[in-house]
Write an enzyme that holds these catalytic residues in place. Structure first.
Site, PDB file in Angstrom:
ATOM      1  N   LYS A 185       0.672  -1.041  -0.010  1.00 44.25           N
ATOM      2  CA  LYS A 185      -0.488   0.112  -0.244  1.00 44.25           C
ATOM      3  C   LYS A 185       0.783   1.050  -0.340  1.00 44.25           C
ATOM      4  CE  LYS A 185      -3.782  -2.016   1.098  1.00 44.25           C
ATOM      5  NZ  LYS A 185      -3.921  -2.906  -0.606  1.00 44.25           N
ATOM      6  N   LYS A 280     -12.685 -12.718  -8.036  1.00 44.39           N
ATOM      7  CA  LYS A 280     -13.497 -12.510  -7.278  1.00 44.39           C
ATOM      8  C   LYS A 280     -14.388 -11.135  -7.100  1.00 44.39           C
ATOM      9  CE  LYS A 280     -12.788 -12.335  -2.864  1.00 44.39           C
ATOM     10  NZ  LYS A 280     -11.636 -12.801  -0.756  1.00 44.39           N
ATOM     11  N   LYS A 283     -15.846  -5.071  -4.059  1.00 44.58           N
ATOM     12  CA  LYS A 283     -16.754  -3.301  -4.768  1.00 44.58           C
ATOM     13  C   LYS A 283     -15.634  -2.745  -6.262  1.00 44.58           C
ATOM     14  CE  LYS A 283     -17.625   0.358  -1.995  1.00 44.58           C
ATOM     15  NZ  LYS A 283     -17.519   1.411  -2.766  1.00 44.58           N
TER      16      LYS A 283
END
Lengths: 416, 417
Positions: A185, A280, A283
């Site tokens: 990240k 998968k 969102k």
């Protein structure tokens, strides 16, 4: 708002019900074993779907910080942090939320919206509060029973950050630098520009878990390393400050923290995208067609299913690697309708796609509609929701403050 | 316990009284509602014993204080100071900082707190922390901190400190922290990757300590200047990211979330040097206890240390002779302790011999320290009193701190209780 990759503890899958019955325990009822033992242990779960979990739990049921109210033996405690996302989809729901309905009957379950974690990466200030409430409302609408489980907002329990600071004095920087989540990240966000909170994220997560003397923590792949750090940190603090040293300071002695165990979901169904059977459901996928949102109205669901990717094979079957879409849709149908895999295989074996799509749509609507109705009721009654969250925070704070007090004592602080 | 190098805000020196009168306050800057900070040299009249002169670089952005001030006239500026929970305070700490607070508390709204949360960022003695916290608080009270004017509390007793720290840490780039000199030095010493991450985030907790109270001033020594600079940058960053119209949109007051604090720079002047080495500062960590006068040293110990302390073979006594650092040091100590002016002392001791002077300074030290020691014993032997003071201080501080914290939670978009 939601960063699915960073979401804690959200990935639990269901598997065939056979697994749950094969791992029953006997002779492990003793409450007073103080040495943790590794045992395969699964309580009977009164779940809809026979969700089978393989638990690697320690049997060190040392005195809980607050007496449990259950009448028989002390229930094990599960905590789970949930990112305040705006929108929950079927993958989240079938992967985690639905399972809590089962867990809350067997475990003392606390879950909390991790708003303090949400701000570690750039976020929309104007949306955070709403996302927090909506997330809580969805969990309640999905059936979390507040008489059994606690729901609260992480920032409403002050102890979380306090314990985090104390732990951070015992957490070597090197441990945090090695965290894969952090490295990924921070590289994305621009290394030295990221907030320091991204580095210390796992320490707050450890605090979330250890405050409640959790026995079990449901984790997915992306949080395993963080849970491992939590365990190491718990052992380190117990070593540095527990035992006789703690007794000398007036404490109880022994371990300060219970060392939590991961709750490992059985290998099994993951909910895949409607437009790409190999990815998968998520969102962050660009097209909303790829997912069923929990709050999608009936016609939207019908439309998405109608347009979703299928194949040209005859009939329908599970587990054919050449037919990932088919496997995915059958799995969704199975889980939503609470049928067994064998039943569904039989029922749909000779169906054509058209018929099946109608079947699936009806099953989805039947299942989601009540949830949506409850959600609307909750969201339109802010007083009720606020009340639930306040109560949850109050109960949680009682447990958390007791643990925190012990840690302050063991670390030698002049206490309030 | 005390790490003098890491002690916050403890280094203030006295200077000649001339300085204070030369910095008179301007007329016309009484307005409470100037929103733009201006750089103004301003020195309020200080009702201190020793006419301590401080050069303040203060901002005049007296935006509405978070909690109503009690003073009847204009709003008093606020000063905060964190104190490491050391076991033993010596004359250098006392003359360098503590003594000055007796003056400052009459002019400023003063809060000071024992920074126990900071103390644990490096290896420490668990069995001693609690006692050190209490003793440190007791010493400050014994030295004259007046609880009707100033607040005394323990950092860990006010929950808001760590809460704001977390929120700030989301807006603090790791790069800023990596660059802190204190961090680089201390982590190198302790073994780099082995140090607790709290050592890295130490300055963020310090920023929280300061910003929670909307402090106008922070007394800082050399070793904390960089940390205060980070605090100022962080305050401006948070104001920029979350303040103003964005905050208003969320129901807030708008404007700045934080007041940007200014350093309180001590005038260049006397530092208290070691009794055995006139070129080194008196310090807790020096190996020999002969090198320092501890605040709680009994009369005979003081007499003995003075008797044995380093002198020289010049005739008479004088200030400011670079070849006579011990002489300068001892005269300075005498001057400050006896509240005389430098000129008075220079005249008085000009022709003295060392023997006579040593008696003089011993008597002055004992006269000054004895009452402090008596008060200290009274306080330490009455735990209920001390606990009461600390509880009271924490309650008052929490009222201010929680109000600031709520504003930050609101501006950052949190769902509040």
């Amino acid at each position: 708002m939601g960063r699915a990759v960073l979401s804690q503890f959200l990935i639990l899958s269901n598997s065939s019900p056979r697994l749950s019955s094969s791992v029953s325990c006997s002779g492990l009822g003793s409450k007073y074993l103080t040495r943790p033992g590794f045992s395969r242990y699964n309580r009977a779960t009164n779940g809809d779907n026979g969700a089978g979990f393989r638990c690697c739990c320690s049997v060190s049921l040392s005195q809980p910080a607050v007496p449990d109210t259950s009448s028989s033996s002390i229930r094990k405690r599960i905590v789970s942090g949930v990112q305040p996302t705006g929108a929950i989809h079927l993958g989240n729901y079938l992967g985690a939320i639905k399972n809590w309905i089962a867990l809350q009957n067997s475990y003392d379950t606390l879950f909390f919206i991790v708003d303090l974690h949400a701000i570690t990466l750039p976020y929309d200030t104007q949306q955070l509060s709403k996302a927090t409430r909506n997330t809580a409302a969805i969990y309640l609408a999905c059936g979390v029973d507040t008489s059994k489980a606690s729901v609260f907002v992480q920032s409403h329990v002050r102890a979380h950050v306090e314990l985090m600071w104390l732990l951070s004095s015992a957490t070597p920087i090197g441990w945090l630098n090695r965290m894969i989540q952090f490295k990924e990240k921070s590289r994305k966000a621009g290394d030295e520009n990221v907030g320091a909170a991204l580095l210390t994220y796992p320490v707050l997560m450890a605090s979330d878990i250890l405050l409640y003397q959790s026995d079990l923590v449901p984790v997915g792949e992306d949080q395993k390393q963080h849970l491992e750090l939590t365990r190491e940190l718990a052992e380190r603090v117990n070593y540095l400050y527990g035992g006789r040293k703690w007794k000398k300071l007036g404490g109880r002695g022994g371990a300060i923290f219970k060392v939590p165990e991961p709750l490992i979901p059985p290998a099994g169904a993951r909910v895949m995208s409607l437009t790409d059977g190999l990815s998968k459901m998520s969102k962050s996928a660009p097209s909303d067609q790829s997912r069923i949102n929990l709050l999608d109205p009936k016609d939207v669901i019908a439309n998405k299913v109608k347009r979703c990717k299928t194949d040209a094979f005859p009939g329908l079957e599970f587990d054919n690697p050449e037919r990932p879409e088919c496997n995915n849709l059958l799995t969704i149908y199975q889980l939503i309708s609470s049928k067994m895999k064998e039943e569904v295989a039989l029922e749909c074996r000779d169906m054509n796609w058209g018929t099946f799509k109608t079947l699936l749509t009806d099953a989805l609507v039947d299942h989601l509609h009540p949830i949506q109705v409850r959600y609307e009721e909750i969201i339109s009654d802010p007083t009720y929701l606020d009340g639930v969250l306040i109560e949850g925070a109050t109960k949680a704070a009682a447990i958390a403050d007791a643990t925190l007090s012990n840690v302050y004592q063991a670390m030698g602080f002049l206490h309030r």
